[in-house]
Scaffold this active site. Sequence first.
Site, mmCIF file in Angstrom:
data_model
loop_
_atom_site.group_PDB
_atom_site.id
_atom_site.type_symbol
_atom_site.label_atom_id
_atom_site.label_comp_id
_atom_site.label_asym_id
_atom_site.label_seq_id
_atom_site.Cartn_x
_atom_site.Cartn_y
_atom_site.Cartn_z
ATOM 1 N N ASP A 1 0.852 -1.179 0.000
ATOM 2 C CA ASP A 1 0.000 0.000 0.000
ATOM 3 C C ASP A 1 0.891 1.233 0.000
ATOM 4 O OD1 ASP A 1 -2.278 1.900 0.736
ATOM 5 O OD2 ASP A 1 -3.324 -0.018 0.758
ATOM 6 N N HIS B 1 1.933 2.132 -3.790
ATOM 7 C CA HIS B 1 1.249 3.420 -3.882
ATOM 8 C C HIS B 1 2.110 4.652 -3.632
ATOM 9 C CE1 HIS B 1 -2.921 1.392 -3.122
ATOM 10 N NE2 HIS B 1 -2.439 1.148 -4.326
#
Length: 199
Positions: free
Chosen positions: A107, A130
């Site tokens: 993430d 991300h």
Amino acid sequence: VTNFFHVNVFGCKNIAFTNFKVSSLAYSPNIAHSPQNFGFGFVNNSVIHDITSKDSKYFHVNVFGCKNISFTNFRVSSPAYSPNTDGIHIGKSTQVKITNSKIDTGDDCISLGDGSKEVTILNVTCEPRHGISVGSLGKYSNEESVEDLTIKNCTLKNTNNGLRIKTWPSTPITSLVPNLHFEDIIMINVNNPIIIGQE
């Protein structure tokens, strides 16, 4: 000391962690309220260095209500497809420094929630998901601004996003993000190098 499982530190001053590994059991997407590997709450004037966090089920590190806390030579390792496993999440904290670290996670590499102020990210390598994110901001009416953020000499590889600011649509407040400084950022195979958007 090696192989701790989940460390929470609250209300301390002048502490130092060094040379140990924290890991979770294998990641599972079906576990509700999964634990984080490290929680630092209201910790001041402290240094965390030469630590490895592996396979957290949720955030690897959550920094909340802290002042003058530094992470250096910090290593995070998670599978590429492990959602919500942010490397280091910061909220309502001041004078946070993350330096000379490598964060591989599923993430956000580093995420900054509301009230993050005077944050420096220097010589950090992130991959693969991300990138470095501010937000999401604006979900709650009592949120504070994110301000005085410096990101310098960092490398992002094989990420969906590079540097991102995330806000909620139809928010009840105006979210302020003043004084952002990005310098000497290397991006390799990054889909969205700089993105400002709403979820």
